[in-house]
Design a protein around this motif. Structure first.
Motif, mmCIF file in Angstrom:
data_model
loop_
_atom_site.group_PDB
_atom_site.id
_atom_site.type_symbol
_atom_site.label_atom_id
_atom_site.label_comp_id
_atom_site.label_asym_id
_atom_site.label_seq_id
_atom_site.Cartn_x
_atom_site.Cartn_y
_atom_site.Cartn_z
ATOM 1 N N ASN A 43 0.984 -1.119 -0.046
ATOM 2 C CA ASN A 43 -0.026 0.076 -0.040
ATOM 3 C C ASN A 43 1.040 1.248 0.014
ATOM 4 N N LYS A 44 1.722 1.285 0.613
ATOM 5 C CA LYS A 44 2.870 2.259 0.718
ATOM 6 C C LYS A 44 3.429 2.597 -0.919
ATOM 7 N N ASP A 45 3.725 1.625 -1.567
ATOM 8 C CA ASP A 45 4.088 1.844 -3.033
ATOM 9 C C ASP A 45 2.905 2.386 -3.915
ATOM 10 N N ALA A 46 1.474 2.060 -3.256
ATOM 11 C CA ALA A 46 0.208 2.316 -3.986
ATOM 12 C C ALA A 46 0.007 3.728 -4.013
ATOM 13 N N GLN A 47 0.641 4.391 -3.061
ATOM 14 C CA GLN A 47 0.057 5.679 -2.714
ATOM 15 C C GLN A 47 0.011 6.658 -3.807
ATOM 16 N N LYS A 48 1.184 6.612 -4.308
ATOM 17 C CA LYS A 48 1.454 7.766 -5.599
ATOM 18 C C LYS A 48 0.315 7.406 -6.727
ATOM 19 N N ALA A 49 0.005 6.225 -6.945
ATOM 20 C CA ALA A 49 -0.670 5.924 -8.100
ATOM 21 C C ALA A 49 -2.085 6.170 -7.808
ATOM 22 N N ILE A 50 -2.355 6.291 -6.449
ATOM 23 C CA ILE A 50 -3.970 6.469 -5.798
ATOM 24 C C ILE A 50 -3.959 8.198 -5.744
ATOM 25 N N ALA A 51 -2.969 8.846 -5.330
ATOM 26 C CA ALA A 51 -2.768 10.277 -5.241
ATOM 27 C C ALA A 51 -2.981 10.782 -6.512
ATOM 28 N N GLN A 52 -2.320 10.081 -7.443
ATOM 29 C CA GLN A 52 -2.595 10.703 -8.771
ATOM 30 C C GLN A 52 -3.812 10.589 -9.555
ATOM 31 N N MET A 53 -4.567 9.415 -9.230
ATOM 32 C CA MET A 53 -5.855 8.941 -9.563
ATOM 33 C C MET A 53 -6.701 10.140 -9.061
ATOM 34 N N THR A 54 -6.639 10.661 -7.831
ATOM 35 C CA THR A 54 -7.355 11.668 -7.287
ATOM 36 C C THR A 54 -7.205 13.090 -8.082
ATOM 37 N N LEU A 55 -5.790 13.484 -8.320
ATOM 38 C CA LEU A 55 -5.546 14.310 -9.122
ATOM 39 C C LEU A 55 -6.289 14.613 -10.502
ATOM 40 N N ASN A 56 -5.932 13.241 -11.056
ATOM 41 C CA ASN A 56 -6.404 13.105 -12.303
ATOM 42 C C ASN A 56 -7.935 13.783 -12.454
ATOM 43 N N GLY A 57 -8.816 12.953 -11.460
ATOM 44 C CA GLY A 57 -10.176 13.508 -11.635
ATOM 45 C C GLY A 57 -10.836 12.648 -12.765
ATOM 46 N N ILE A 58 -11.997 12.935 -12.822
ATOM 47 C CA ILE A 58 -13.088 12.390 -13.749
ATOM 48 C C ILE A 58 -13.904 13.390 -14.313
ATOM 49 N N ALA A 59 -14.496 13.463 -15.695
ATOM 50 C CA ALA A 59 -15.445 14.222 -16.302
ATOM 51 C C ALA A 59 -16.738 13.801 -16.209
ATOM 52 N N LEU A 60 -17.673 14.796 -15.647
ATOM 53 C CA LEU A 60 -18.934 14.422 -15.599
ATOM 54 C C LEU A 60 -19.962 15.115 -16.729
ATOM 55 N N ASP A 61 -20.636 14.429 -17.377
ATOM 56 C CA ASP A 61 -21.402 14.812 -18.643
ATOM 57 C C ASP A 61 -22.697 15.479 -17.829
ATOM 58 N N VAL A 62 -22.607 16.597 -17.655
ATOM 59 C CA VAL A 62 -23.714 17.385 -17.018
ATOM 60 C C VAL A 62 -25.113 17.387 -17.664
ATOM 61 N N ASP A 63 -24.998 17.412 -19.016
ATOM 62 C CA ASP A 63 -26.313 17.384 -19.691
ATOM 63 C C ASP A 63 -27.201 15.944 -19.730
ATOM 64 N N PHE A 64 -26.120 15.173 -19.749
ATOM 65 C CA PHE A 64 -27.054 13.835 -19.604
ATOM 66 C C PHE A 64 -27.206 13.381 -18.145
ATOM 67 N N HIS A 65 -26.406 14.025 -17.143
ATOM 68 C CA HIS A 65 -26.880 13.716 -15.807
ATOM 69 C C HIS A 65 -28.002 14.484 -15.424
ATOM 70 N N ASN A 66 -28.328 15.738 -15.837
ATOM 71 C CA ASN A 66 -29.434 16.432 -15.607
ATOM 72 C C ASN A 66 -30.681 15.590 -16.302
ATOM 73 N N LYS A 67 -30.359 14.973 -17.352
ATOM 74 C CA LYS A 67 -31.781 14.102 -17.910
ATOM 75 C C LYS A 67 -32.088 12.932 -17.043
ATOM 76 N N LEU A 68 -30.881 12.287 -16.245
ATOM 77 C CA LEU A 68 -30.954 11.259 -15.518
ATOM 78 C C LEU A 68 -31.516 11.718 -14.138
ATOM 79 N N ILE A 69 -31.236 12.815 -13.791
ATOM 80 C CA ILE A 69 -31.971 13.198 -12.626
ATOM 81 C C ILE A 69 -33.344 13.569 -12.511
ATOM 82 N N LYS A 70 -33.688 14.120 -13.924
ATOM 83 C CA LYS A 70 -35.142 14.147 -14.063
ATOM 84 C C LYS A 70 -35.871 13.005 -14.210
ATOM 85 N N LYS A 71 -35.346 11.852 -14.906
ATOM 86 C CA LYS A 71 -35.850 10.380 -14.851
ATOM 87 C C LYS A 71 -35.969 9.806 -13.501
#
Length: 629
Positions: free
Chosen positions: A221-249
């Motif tokens: 787990n010590k060796d994995a910390q950098k990969a996991i921290a980088q994963m957080t830094l990278n983030g992920i994109a949200l398709d807001v338009d489709f998400h709003n349609k899903l919220i409505k549903k």
């Protein structure tokens, strides 16, 4: 350079407060000589951060790297028992002055992912940072059978180790000022000392309590910390338009579910009151013999004696007409609460992405867990949900998961020849199981029969008896079984895989005596006398499966860095046995190869004997749903 002394843990410590670039350079030169690159010494490390301009008062200002600046860096030198406090944000030298030293020496921090993520964001790539919090968590799991209530903060660690208080009032002070207060200086340097001493104390206790196998899981787990921290830094994109349609549903589904619920519930009953629900369910189910049988199986609260009405229990009884409308309403309401508008509130204004956090060694099994927001515990059966995550323009997702990893791990732990041969020959494990259960050829097994066999095999993997098997099969796989069917199928699967069953018996017999469970990778759990059976079967399988994926993302992160593809190839999520990577379109082929080999190498790091055939399932797509395949 301002030198000062202060009392801590029964002695007086020396420290230096450094503001000038020339002073910083001189100190660093002395440190480099005292701690050469090949030194085994582990230095204490701590940083303090401040919100970037415009983010003071923001929920994540000073916490999220993209909304923060590093204010100070504290380095504790154990050989000299001296601490150096570099005040970098208000003076000329900045973090770049420390880069070479931070990238080439060994350090330890508490919750090191925080330090690592901020350093990476500032183009500092630390080679080795340990974590006293991970050590403390692993130690607690190994010596306490109910560790959930024990905090693993640095304050708690120092109190456990030295019975010394470590006040945190200064943490929320103003670290942007040109001259730190005396209280701030002492607070900052104490943390650097505490994390180093606390980490060493944990290692000593692991040896003293004869649980040194933990160090192997810690290093993973010590060796994995950098990969996991980088994963957080990278983030992920949200398709807001489709998400709003899903919220409505979802809102429409919630309204419909509420109408159906109002039809059966008394008008004066509050559906959020577990006491009222318990009384109503009891009254309604008592009217029929079938309902009375269900009541006999319904768990009761130890405190009140009422029916337990939490989400998990209601899911188990969602086949009942009096429960189904409530469960459907609660499910869609939870979707809206957890993944509705609140998910869009997690979008970082600086990056326009969601930066979820991941916690290591928090769970009993050592699996990664997610928070702010939790993108691991997603609605697995809602295929529409994964569509809300769409790769950036010019990018695609590559998604890979480890096929039937828990069954594979069980097979390798137990040495079950039937299962191992099936994996080697590429036979569908669940069809093979159905064939054994129903005594008919594999090629004649239907989709429904395969689903039933999957429920029985996975349920029995973790030692479920017939009563819990009925609930598990129904809630997880929509498979309905009578008590006799469940009993007969359990007997059949035990006969069908005798070596696996023999390993389970040996494992539980040993756990009953030792009240300890140890995975191959060294994760140790202390077991309660009344809960040893299922946990002793669950822990080694799930823990080693988690170790495989943790090692895989560590390897993949290294490949990305070695190829200098940071930003072009980004790990953006990891969900148990699945890894999601966002990649430039012209690098999809490179990523597929790197991801495939990383997953294989991750498994074979834990299980060198593992069969590669059918081990990795991989797809690409513009959305997470498409890449999931």
């Amino acid at each position: 350079m301002e030198k000062f002394e202060f009392p801590f843990i029964g002695k007086t410590w020396r420290a230096a407060y450094i503001k000038d670039e020339n002073e910083a350079s001189k100190v660093l030169q002395l440190l480099k000589e005292a701690y050469p690159k090949d030194s085994d010494a582990v230095l204490g490390l701590d940083i303090e951060t401040i919100p970037k301009k415009g983010y003071k008062g923001h929920k994540y200002g000073g916490l999220s790297p993209s909304l923060s600046e590093i204010a100070t860096v504290q380095i504790y030198c154990p050989n000299e028992e001296e601490v150096f406090l570099f005040h970098i944000n208000r003076y000329a030298y900045g973090i770049s002055c420390l880069r070479g030293f931070l990238e080439t020496r060994k350090f330890i921090a508490h919750n090191a992912q925080f330090e690592i993520s901020h350093l990476l964001h500032n183009q500092v790539n630390p080679a080795s940072i340990g974590c006293s919090m991970l050590l403390f968590r692993l130690l607690i799991h190994a010596i306490y059978d109910s560790p959930g209530s024990i905090k693993t903060t640095l304050e708690q660690l120092i109190w456990a180790a030295f019975h010394e208080t470590l006040p945190k009032e200064e943490q929320t002070g103003d670290w942007s000022q040109a001259q730190l207060t005396e209280a701030q200086k002492i607070y900052a340097v104490k943390d650097a000392i505490a994390t180093q001493l606390g980490g060493m104390w944990c290692v000593d206790r692991m040896i003293e309590y004869d649980v040194a196998d933990l160090i192997k899981f810690y290093k993973l787990n010590k060796d994995a910390q950098k990969a996991i921290a980088q994963m957080t830094l990278n983030g992920i994109a949200l398709d807001v338009d489709f998400h709003n349609k899903l919220i409505k549903k979802w809102k429409e589904e919630e309204a419909e579910a509420k109408e159906n619920l109002d039809v059966i519930l008394p008008k004066d009953l509050n559906p959020r009151s577990t006491t009222q629900l318990s009384k109503w369910f009891t009254a309604e189910l008592s009217k029929t013999e079938e309902g009375q049988q269900e009541l006999a199986e319904w768990p009761l609260s130890e405190k009140t004696g009422n029916l337990v009405c939490d989400a998990e229990t209601l899911e188990q009884f969602s086949h009942l007409e009096v429960v189904a409308p409530l469960q459907k309403y609660r499910k869609v309401s939870k979707l809206l609460t957890t993944y509705g508008e609140s998910l869009q509130n997690c979008i970082n204004k600086e990056t326009d992405r969601i930066h979820a956090s991941f916690s290591q060694c928090y769970t009993d099994t050592g699996r990664l867990s997610g928070f702010n927001p939790n993108l691991q515990n997603i609605p697995a059966r809602d295929k529409e949900f994964r569509k809300i995550f769409r790769a950036a323009e010019g990018y695609e997702y590559v998604c890979a998961d480890l096929g039937q990893i828990e069954v594979r791990v069980f097979a390798m732990h137990s040495g079950d020849s039937e299962l191992l041969t099936a994996f080697e020959e590429g036979i569908d494990i669940y069809k093979l199981t159905a064939s054994k259960l129903l005594r008919k050829p594999v090629e004649e097994i239907s989709k429904e029969e395969r689903q039933m066999a999957k429920a029985i095999l996975l349920g029995r993997l973790f030692g479920l008896g017939y009563k819990t098997m009925i609930k598990y099969a129904r809630t997880t796989y929509k498979v309905d079984l009578t008590a006799k069917e469940a009993q007969d199928l359990i007997k059949a699967i035990d006969r069908g895989f005798p070596e696996g069953r023999n390993w389970q018996k040996q494992t539980t017999d040993a756990a009953e005596i030792s009240l300890v469970s140890t995975s191959r990778m060294g994760k140790i759990n202390r077991l309660a006398p009344d809960r040893y059976y299922n946990k002793s079967l669950n822990h080694p399988v799930q823990s080693d499966a988690a170790a495989c994926i943790i090692k895989a993302i560590t390897i993949l992160d290294s490949k990305i860095r070695e190829a200098e593809l940071d930003g072009d190839v980004q790990i953006v999520n990891c969900v148990h046995d699945e890894v999601l990577v966002e990649v430039k379109k012209d690098l999809v082929e490179w990523t597929e190869e790197a991801l495939y080999t990383s997953m294989i190498e991750g498994v074979q790091f834990v299980f060198p004997e593992a069969c590669k055939r059918g081990l990795v399932d991989m797809h690409t797509g513009k959305t997470w749903a498409e890449a999931k395949g």
